[in-house]
Design an enzyme around this catalytic site. Structure first.
Site, PDB file in Angstrom:
ATOM      1  N   GLU A  60       0.855  -1.198   0.000  1.00 25.18           N
ATOM      2  CA  GLU A  60       0.000   0.000   0.000  1.00 25.18           C
ATOM      3  C   GLU A  60       0.884   1.238   0.000  1.00 25.18           C
ATOM      4  O   GLU A  60       2.028   1.170   0.435  1.00 25.18           O
ATOM      5  CB  GLU A  60      -0.865   0.040   1.266  1.00 25.18           C
ATOM      6  CG  GLU A  60      -1.819  -1.119   1.395  1.00 25.18           C
ATOM      7  CD  GLU A  60      -2.472  -1.157   2.774  1.00 25.18           C
ATOM      8  OE1 GLU A  60      -2.397  -0.172   3.519  1.00 25.18           O
ATOM      9  OE2 GLU A  60      -3.042  -2.201   3.101  1.00 25.18           O
ATOM     10  N   LYS A  75       2.253   4.564   1.569  1.00 25.93           N
ATOM     11  CA  LYS A  75       2.332   5.071   2.949  1.00 25.93           C
ATOM     12  C   LYS A  75       2.060   6.571   2.891  1.00 25.93           C
ATOM     13  O   LYS A  75       2.825   7.325   2.290  1.00 25.93           O
ATOM     14  CB  LYS A  75       3.697   4.787   3.563  1.00 25.93           C
ATOM     15  CG  LYS A  75       3.800   5.219   5.028  1.00 25.93           C
ATOM     16  CD  LYS A  75       5.074   4.694   5.670  1.00 25.93           C
ATOM     17  CE  LYS A  75       5.091   4.871   7.178  1.00 25.93           C
ATOM     18  NZ  LYS A  75       5.163   6.252   7.624  1.00 25.93           N
ATOM     19  N   ARG A 131      -2.649   9.481  11.842  1.00 19.61           N
ATOM     20  CA  ARG A 131      -3.520   8.310  11.934  1.00 19.61           C
ATOM     21  C   ARG A 131      -4.891   8.708  12.475  1.00 19.61           C
ATOM     22  O   ARG A 131      -4.972   9.470  13.458  1.00 19.61           O
ATOM     23  CB  ARG A 131      -2.856   7.310  12.892  1.00 19.61           C
ATOM     24  CG  ARG A 131      -3.510   5.950  12.969  1.00 19.61           C
ATOM     25  CD  ARG A 131      -3.099   5.129  11.774  1.00 19.61           C
ATOM     26  NE  ARG A 131      -3.539   3.760  11.850  1.00 19.61           N
ATOM     27  CZ  ARG A 131      -2.769   2.742  12.228  1.00 19.61           C
ATOM     28  NH1 ARG A 131      -1.546   2.952  12.613  1.00 19.61           N
ATOM     29  NH2 ARG A 131      -3.235   1.513  12.209  1.00 19.61           N
ATOM     30  N   ARG A 150      -4.340   8.453  16.977  1.00 19.92           N
ATOM     31  CA  ARG A 150      -3.620   7.213  17.289  1.00 19.92           C
ATOM     32  C   ARG A 150      -3.595   6.955  18.796  1.00 19.92           C
ATOM     33  O   ARG A 150      -3.573   5.827  19.234  1.00 19.92           O
ATOM     34  CB  ARG A 150      -2.214   7.366  16.725  1.00 19.92           C
ATOM     35  CG  ARG A 150      -1.321   6.250  17.010  1.00 19.92           C
ATOM     36  CD  ARG A 150      -0.063   6.431  16.220  1.00 19.92           C
ATOM     37  NE  ARG A 150       1.031   5.900  16.987  1.00 19.92           N
ATOM     38  CZ  ARG A 150       2.238   5.721  16.513  1.00 19.92           C
ATOM     39  NH1 ARG A 150       2.512   6.069  15.278  1.00 19.92           N
ATOM     40  NH2 ARG A 150       3.174   5.233  17.257  1.00 19.92           N
ATOM     41  N   ARG A 207       3.086  -3.600  17.663  1.00 21.67           N
ATOM     42  CA  ARG A 207       4.032  -3.240  16.604  1.00 21.67           C
ATOM     43  C   ARG A 207       4.648  -4.547  16.129  1.00 21.67           C
ATOM     44  O   ARG A 207       5.782  -4.871  16.438  1.00 21.67           O
ATOM     45  CB  ARG A 207       5.098  -2.296  17.166  1.00 21.67           C
ATOM     46  CG  ARG A 207       5.928  -1.626  16.117  1.00 21.67           C
ATOM     47  CD  ARG A 207       6.960  -0.713  16.751  1.00 21.67           C
ATOM     48  NE  ARG A 207       6.382   0.503  17.301  1.00 21.67           N
ATOM     49  CZ  ARG A 207       5.937   1.514  16.589  1.00 21.67           C
ATOM     50  NH1 ARG A 207       6.019   1.486  15.271  1.00 21.67           N
ATOM     51  NH2 ARG A 207       5.437   2.582  17.166  1.00 21.67           N
TER      52      ARG A 207
END
Ligand code: AMP
Length: 602
Positions: free
Chosen positions: A285, A287, A292, A313, A465
Site C-alpha cells: 500500500e 504510505k 492516523r 492514534r 508493533r
C-alpha cells in the site's frame, strides 16, 4: 477499599523485583477488592453484589474497576478522551497547600529538582490538617501521618472525576481546591501514589501483561481471552469486572463498540526482501504522510442519533478538528463501521502536503473553520475493523480490505474502478520485487512517503508493533554510481532506455570503473523518457538491445544490501537497487568508489 490499603499494596508491588511475584501481588489486590465491606458510602453494595452493580454507567465504576485502572496509572479507561487536564503546577500547588502555610509551590519545585520524583516529594512533607476550600470531610491524616486515613479508592476516583469535569472560568482554581482536598487527607504513602497517579507517573512496573495475567488468575479465566477482551474494549476496569461477574462467557461477549476507539495496529521497519521471504506474497500500500485516524460511524436509529467519532492514534477525540472527515462520513457511510486510516493535508489539486500541514489542523480546538481555509485535509482508509455488526479483527487483511472497499463504494459495485472510490487506499498483492519497486516509485511520485508492506493473511492486532506490518525502511545510505550501459526496453517501453548498468570508481587513481549491478526499478515511464533523452547522446556501442555509454551521467541509487557476486566486475552486487535520482551536480570523478562500497558493506 481504603486508599491507604491500595497505597500499601502498590508500595509492595513497586518494591518487588520478580515479575511472577508482581502478578501474584496484583492478583491479591484484585481479590482484596471483593472482600472490602461496602462501607464506602456511595453506591452501597456495589463491591459486594457481584453482577448487580451498575457499572455500565461510566460514572459509577466499582472498586475493582477503579483499582484495575489505578494500578496501571490510569484514572479513566484508555479509550475515553476524558483527562484530568491539569498541569504539574496544579499538583505542586495542592501539595504545597496541604504541606502547611509556610510551604510554597516554589519549595515543592525545588524539592522536585532535588529528589527528581513527584511521589517522593509529596511523601516528604508532613501533610494534612490544613484548613481551606476543598478540605471537605473534616479529614486529616492519621495521628502518625504514615498510616491509614479514611480516604477510599472510590472517593479518590470520584473527586478526580469531578476535577476532570471542571471547565470554564475559575476551573483551574477549582481543580487545585479539589486536589488539595484529597492530598490534605493523605498519609505520606497515599500522597506518594496519589501524586504519581494524577501526573500519569505511576510507573510501578505493572504492564499490560501483568494486569492480563492477574485478571486471569484472580477470576479463573484464560489469559488469551482476557487479552482479546482488552484489545476490543480497551479498558482494564471493564474486563476485570466482566471476568469477575460473568467469567469466560462474559469475556467472549465483549466486542468492539462504535464510539469506543481501539488501539491502532503499528508497523515495524522492514525490507522488501524480508517481507517476500516471510510471506511469499506481500500486500503493498502507499504510505501516506499524515496523521492516523480511526473513524467510528453509526447512523441514527430509533434509540439513538447518528454517531460520528474521529480518534487519533492515542485515542484522543479529534472529531471537532476535522469537519472534512465528518462530512465524508455523512456523505459516504450508511451502516455502522469502524475504519482505520490516515488524514492527509492536500493542496488545491489534491496533491498531498507534508505532514507538518496536517498538524496545523489535527488537534485544533478553536478557529477550526478558519484553519480549514488555510489547510484542507482528506481521509484515506486502509483498514476496516467493524462493518455492519461484524467484528473483523480476526479476519485476514485482504478480507478486511474487501469489506472496506464495499463500505466505501456505498452500494456502487461496478461503475467505479477502485482508484476512483473516494477515501480508499489501494492494495496490491505482489511477489515481484520489481513490481513492488514500481508501486514505491509511483507512491513517491504522487507525493506520498513510500510504501507499507503487509502480510495479506494477518489479523488486526490492536496496539501491536508486530512484523505483519512493515514500513519500508528508508535507504540508510545511497550510492552515487556512474551509468556505463543500458538496455532498450520492450513493448510499450521499446523507445526508452531502461535497465541501467551501474559502476563505481576503482583502481589506485580512481580512474577505472567496475560494475556493481543494474537498476531497472523505481522509475516511472515519464522519468524513463527523460533519462533516455539525457543518455542517448552518450551511446558508444549498440548490440541488439544493449548499449554501452560514455561514463558521463551519475545516478543516485538506493539498495537493501551489498553482496559479493561473481556477476559484476567489482565482485559485488547491489541487492534490490532502485533509482533515486540523477546527480546532475556530480561529475563522473565525484561518484562513489569501490572502497566506499566495501566500507558500507561492513
Ligand atoms: P511510522 O509513524 O513511521 O511508525 O509509520 C506508521 C504509520 O504510518 C501508521 O501509524 C500510519 O499513521 C501511517 N500510515 C500511512 N499509510 C499507511 C498505510 N497504508 N497502512 C498503515 N499505516 C499507514
Amino acid at each position: 477499599m481504603e486508599f491507604a490499603t491500595f497505597a500499601q499494596r502498590v508500595a509492595a508491588i513497586e518494591a518487588e523485583p520478580a515479575d511472577l511475584e508482581i502478578v501474584t501481588l496484583v492478583t491479591e489486590l484484585f481479590e482484596e477488592t471483593l472482600e472490602t465491606p461496602s462501607l464506602e458510602g456511595v453506591n452501597p453494595g456495589s463491591d459486594a453484589g457481584h453482577g448487580t452493580d451498575s457499572s455500565d454507567d461510566l460514572d459509577t465504576p466499582d472498586t475493582l474497576e477503579i483499582v484495575a485502572r489505578f494500578v496501571q496509572g490510569r484514572v479513566f479507561p484508555a479509550w475515553q478522551s476524558r483527562t484530568l487536564d491539569i498541569g504539574p503546577s496544579t499538583c505542586y500547588e495542592a501539595i504545597a497547600r496541604a504541606a502547611g502555610t509556610n510551604v510554597r509551590t516554589d519549595d515543592v519545585e525545588a524539592r522536585l529538582a532535588d529528589i527528581g520524583e513527584i511521589g517522593e516529594v509529596a511523601a516528604s512533607y508532613d501533610l494534612g490538617g490544613q484548613q481551606g476550600l476543598g478540605a471537605f470531610g473534616g479529614g486529616s491524616s492519621s495521628d502518625d501521618g504514615t498510616d491509614g486515613t479514611d480516604l477510599t479508592v472510590r472517593e479518590v476516583y470520584e473527586t478526580l472525576s469531578e476535577l476532570a469535569a471542571a471547565e470554564g472560568a475559575g476551573s483551574q482554581d477549582r481543580k487545585v481546591d479539589l486536589l488539595f482536598g484529597l492530598v490534605n487527607r493523605c498519609s505520606s504513602e497515599e500522597a506518594r501514589y496519589l501524586a504519581r497517579l494524577v501526573l500519569s507517573e505511576m510507573r510501578i512496573g505493572v504492564g499490560e501483561g501483568t494486569v492480563r495475567d492477574a485478571i486471569a488468575e484472580a477470576f479463573d479465566v484464560p489469559g488469551g481471552e482476557v487479552e482479546r477482551a482488552l484489545q476490543v474494549s480497551n479498558d482494564y476496569g471493564q474486563v476485570a469486572r466482566v471476568a469477575r461477574d460473568d467469567g469466560l462467557e462474559g469475556l467472549t461477549q465483549l466486542d468492539l463498540a462504535v464510539g469506543r476507539p481501539v488501539q491502532a495496529m503499528l508497523a515495524q521497519a522492514g525490507t522488501v526482501t524480508d517481507a517476500l521471504e516471510e510471506w511469499e506474497c506481500a500486500a503493498v500500500e502507499w504510505k501516506y504522510d499524515g496523521a492516523r485516524i480511526q473513524l467510528h460511524y453509526e447512523p441514527d436509529s430509533d434509540d439513538a442519533s447518528e454517531t460520528i467519532g474521529v480518534f487519533s492514534r492515542n485515542m484522543e477525540d479529534v472529531t471537532d478538528a476535522l469537519p472534512e472527515v465528518v462530512e465524508f462520513a455523512e456523505e459516504t457511510l450508511e451502516n455502522p463501521v469502524i475504519l482505520d486510516g490516515e488524514v492527509v493535508a492536500i493542496d488545491d489539486d489534491g496533491t498531498p502536503l507534508p505532514f507538518q500541514e496536517v498538524l496545523k489542523r489535527f488537534r485544533r480546538k478553536h478557529d477550526v473553520e478558519k484553519a480549514r481555509e488555510d489547510v484542507t485535509v482528506r481521509p484515506v482508509f486502509f483498514d476496516c475493523l467493524h462493518a455492519d455488526g461484524d467484528d473483523l479483527l480476526e479476519e485476514p487483511l485482504t478480507t478486511r480490505h474487501d469489506r472496506l472497499e464495499a463500505v466505501l463504494r456505498d452500494g456502487d459495485e461496478q461503475s467505479r474502478s477502485p482508484e476512483n472510490v473516494d477515501g480508499l487506499s489501494l492494495l496490491w498483492r505482489s511477489d515481484d520485487p520489481e513490481e513492488i519497486e514500481s508501486i514505491d516509485a509511483e507512491a513517491l511520485e504522487g507525493g506520498h512517503e513510500g510504501i507499507m508492506l503487509k502480510n495479506p493473511e494477518s489479523t488486526y492486532s490492536p496496539g501491536r508493533r508486530g512484523k505483519h506490518w512493515r514500513k519500508r525502511k528508508p535507504d540508510v545510505e545511497t550510492l552515487d554510481c556512474v551509468v556505463t550501459g543500458a538496455e532498450w526496453g520492450e513493448g510499450r517501453r521499446a523507445t526508452f532506455l531502461g535497465t541501467f548498468e551501474l559502476s563505481v570508481l576503482a583502481g589506485e587513481a580512481g580512474d577505472e570503473l567496475e560494475t556493481v549491478g543494474k537498476v531497472a526499478t523505481g522509475i516511472t515511464d515519464e522519468k524513463l523518457e527523460e533519462l533516455t533523452a539525457l543518455l542517448e547522446p552518450y551511446i558508444t556501442v549498440e548490440e541488439g538491445q544493449e548499449v554501452s555509454l560514455e561514463p558521463e551521467v551519475v545516478f543516485e541509487v538506493g539498495y537493501e544490501e551489498i553482496q559479493t557476486s561473481p556477476t559484476y566486475s567489482s565482485g559485488y552486487a547491489l541487492r534490490f537497487p532502485r533509482f533515486v535520482g540523477v546527480r546532475s551536480d556530480k561529475e563522473t570523478a565525484d561518484a562513489d568508489s569501490l572502497e566506499r562500497l566495501e566500507r558500507l558493506r561492513g
